[in-house]
Scaffold this active site. Structure first.
Site, PDB file in Angstrom:
ATOM      1  N   CYS A 102      -5.586  -5.545  -8.224  1.00 30.59           N
ATOM      2  CA  CYS A 102      -6.605  -6.464  -7.668  1.00 30.59           C
ATOM      3  C   CYS A 102      -8.059  -6.359  -8.584  1.00 30.59           C
ATOM      4  CB  CYS A 102      -7.001  -6.304  -6.217  1.00 30.59           C
ATOM      5  SG  CYS A 102      -7.780  -7.702  -5.532  1.00 30.59           S
TER       6      CYS A 102
ATOM      7  N   GLU B 124       1.058  -2.686  -2.804  1.00 32.30           N
ATOM      8  CA  GLU B 124       0.899  -1.923  -1.729  1.00 32.30           C
ATOM      9  C   GLU B 124       1.026  -2.553  -0.166  1.00 32.30           C
ATOM     10  OE1 GLU B 124      -3.298  -2.666  -1.911  1.00 32.30           O
ATOM     11  OE2 GLU B 124      -1.692  -2.492  -3.202  1.00 32.30           O
TER      12      GLU B 124
ATOM     13  N   HIS C 151      -1.703  -7.340  -4.636  1.00 32.90           N
ATOM     14  CA  HIS C 151      -1.453  -5.923  -3.734  1.00 32.90           C
ATOM     15  C   HIS C 151      -0.013  -5.631  -3.610  1.00 32.90           C
ATOM     16  CE1 HIS C 151      -5.880  -5.435  -2.698  1.00 32.90           C
ATOM     17  NE2 HIS C 151      -5.739  -6.425  -2.681  1.00 32.90           N
TER      18      HIS C 151
END
Length: 205
Positions: free
Chosen positions: A79, A186, A184
């Site tokens: 990001c 994650e 992202h």
């Protein structure tokens, strides 16, 4: 061990938890020596381009990050961690980024109010490079974005995926040992975890 570079970003713990979930040895640190000794490094990011560059200067890790990207060891920006790799951002005029790659970070156009900014949610990727983070990733995977600014890379040869939201967005880059994503991993479910596993495999050789 993968060093998760800590400058107070909001998504550091979610990155750490994702790496632990895939049984990857990771440590959150802002110690330059620990970062440079790590087999891999991740620069996560949520926040302002200018504020983050200032914080990295105060913590004496700006040059550490630059040195790491030139070390040949695997490095992943996430990001804001992607945006910081470039020289400039319209978010913070006059602030110099890390300048690892050439290009600029621009504000996403709202098309006369038709689009919500920030861009928040799931978008599909047009994958340009099917190795690295995208090894064994299915065509046009959906991943999670939260951002108001986007990358326009000068050298499109480093762009590993793109998406579209108001404009064409260079969603990830990959060159030599340096990888970075605007989205992202994650927070992108199983496909994102697979990308993190791919990065961990690169770290482990």
């Amino acid at each position: 061990m993968i060093a998760i570079i800590d400058y107070g970003a909001g998504n550091i713990q979610s990155v750490y938890k994702a790496l632990r979930y895939i049984n990857c040895d990771a440590k959150v640190t802002n110690n330059p020596d620990e970062i440079l000794k790590a087999e891999g490094a991740i620069l996560p990011g949520v926040g302002s381009f200018g504020d983050t560059m200032s914080t990295m200067e105060q913590l004496n890790i700006k040059n550490t990050v630059i040195e790491y990207t030139k070390s040949g060891k695997p490095f992943l920006g996430i990001c804001l961690g992607l945006q910081l790799l470039f020289p400039e951002s319209e978010e913070s005029i006059g602030v110099k980024g890390l300048s690892i790659f050439e290009g600029s970070i621009k504000k996403i156009p709202n098309n006369n109010g038709e689009l919500k900014i920030p861009h928040m949610g799931w978008n599909s990727l047009d994958i340009k490079k099917k190795d690295g983070l995208f090894k064994d990733i299915s065509e046009n995977p959906y991943v999670y974005f939260v951002h108001s600014y986007y990358l326009d890379a000068k050298d499109k040869g480093i762009v590993s995926s793109q998406t579209t939201y108001g404009t064409v967005i260079d969603a990830s880059v990959q060159k030599d040992n340096v990888f970075a994503t605007q989205f992202h991993p994650e927070k992108s479910g199983e496909v994102g975890l697979k990308m993190l596993r791919n990065f961990a495999d690169i770290v482990n050789g």
